[in-house]
Design an enzyme around this catalytic site. Structure first.
Site, PDB file in Angstrom:
ATOM      1  N   ILE A  64       0.902  -1.165   0.000  1.00 26.35           N
ATOM      2  CA  ILE A  64       0.000   0.000   0.000  1.00 26.35           C
ATOM      3  C   ILE A  64       0.933   1.205   0.000  1.00 26.35           C
ATOM      4  O   ILE A  64       1.846   1.297   0.826  1.00 26.35           O
ATOM      5  CB  ILE A  64      -0.963  -0.010   1.214  1.00 26.35           C
ATOM      6  CG1 ILE A  64      -1.901   1.222   1.196  1.00 26.35           C
ATOM      7  CG2 ILE A  64      -0.241  -0.123   2.552  1.00 26.35           C
ATOM      8  CD1 ILE A  64      -3.042   1.145   2.216  1.00 26.35           C
ATOM      9  N   SER A  65       0.760   2.095  -0.965  1.00 29.10           N
ATOM     10  CA  SER A  65       1.703   3.205  -1.144  1.00 29.10           C
ATOM     11  C   SER A  65       1.722   4.138   0.057  1.00 29.10           C
ATOM     12  O   SER A  65       0.740   4.263   0.786  1.00 29.10           O
ATOM     13  CB  SER A  65       1.340   4.029  -2.390  1.00 29.10           C
ATOM     14  OG  SER A  65       1.647   3.305  -3.552  1.00 29.10           O
TER      15      SER A  65
END
Length: 215
Positions: A64-65
């Site tokens: 997840i960025s």
């Protein structure tokens, strides 16, 4: 389903301050980050870290960025309500949720079957409904729904796929991290049928964009 509580909201407000201090100015993007319960998009082992400005592992060896990266890419897109946006790399759905919160119509493609199935079920449960989700090869884009006002790639691309450029509306914006180990955040603005304006915005690190054709 895990809950969102006042403690989480307080942590999100802190996160917004952090992202703002790094140069994000777009009020709508900051509002989206203040609203979206990022901890719900993460595996339970990482929940306590959900509001740190860091990337974390999710299923299928993906991540997840970092919220700053999500905000940075989204700000570059300059989303307007009702923009038709192609997202390459649905992942956890967090970036998708940011785009939906900005009232974009999101068409999102995910190359990892496990993630696609998980996120397709999860997003409607938390109230962020994309226009269409697809399991497939992001390098090909989504020609049947082209052209798009905006295109965002959320994985490191070794080169800029030509289909993505061709599926961009004139006046449209493509934001893509280009490179192998380290990527340069790159913005293309389509000025005419054949002319693209290119801007580069420094180094980022993303998981690689997968090439194999979808089964």
């Amino acid at each position: 389903m895990r809950q969102d509580n006042p403690k989480h909201k307080g942590l999100r407000n802190q996160l917004v301050k952090t992202v703002k201090s790094k140069g994000i100015k777009d009020k709508n993007v900051l509002d989206a980050i203040s609203k979206i319960p990022r901890h719900l998009f993460m595996d339970s082992g990482f929940i306590d870290f959900a509001y740190q400005d860091k990337a974390f592992p999710i299923a299928a060896d993906q991540t997840i960025s970092q919220p700053y990266t999500v905000a940075f890419q989204t700000e570059l897109l300059q989303i307007e309500p009702k923009d038709k946006v192609l997202e390459i790399g649905t992942g956890s759905g967090y970036q998708t949720a940011v785009l939906v919160d900005l009232k974009a119509e999101v068409y999102s493609i995910e190359r990892q079957k496990e993630l696609f199935e998980k996120t397709k079920k999860f997003l409607p449960k938390v109230g962020y409904v994309a226009k269409k989700l697809k399991y497939g090869d992001g390098y090909k884009g989504w020609p049947e729904f082209a052209p798009f006002d905006k295109i965002i790639v959320t994985a490191g691309a070794p080169f800029v796929p030509k289909p993505l450029l061709s599926q961009l509306k004139i006046g449209g914006r493509l934001v893509i991290p280009v490179g192998d180990d380290v990527q340069v955040m790159t913005l293309f603005i389509r000025n005419s049928e054949k002319e693209f304006e290119k801007h580069e915005f420094g180094d980022f690190r993303f998981v690689p964009m997968l090439k194999e054709s979808a089964k």
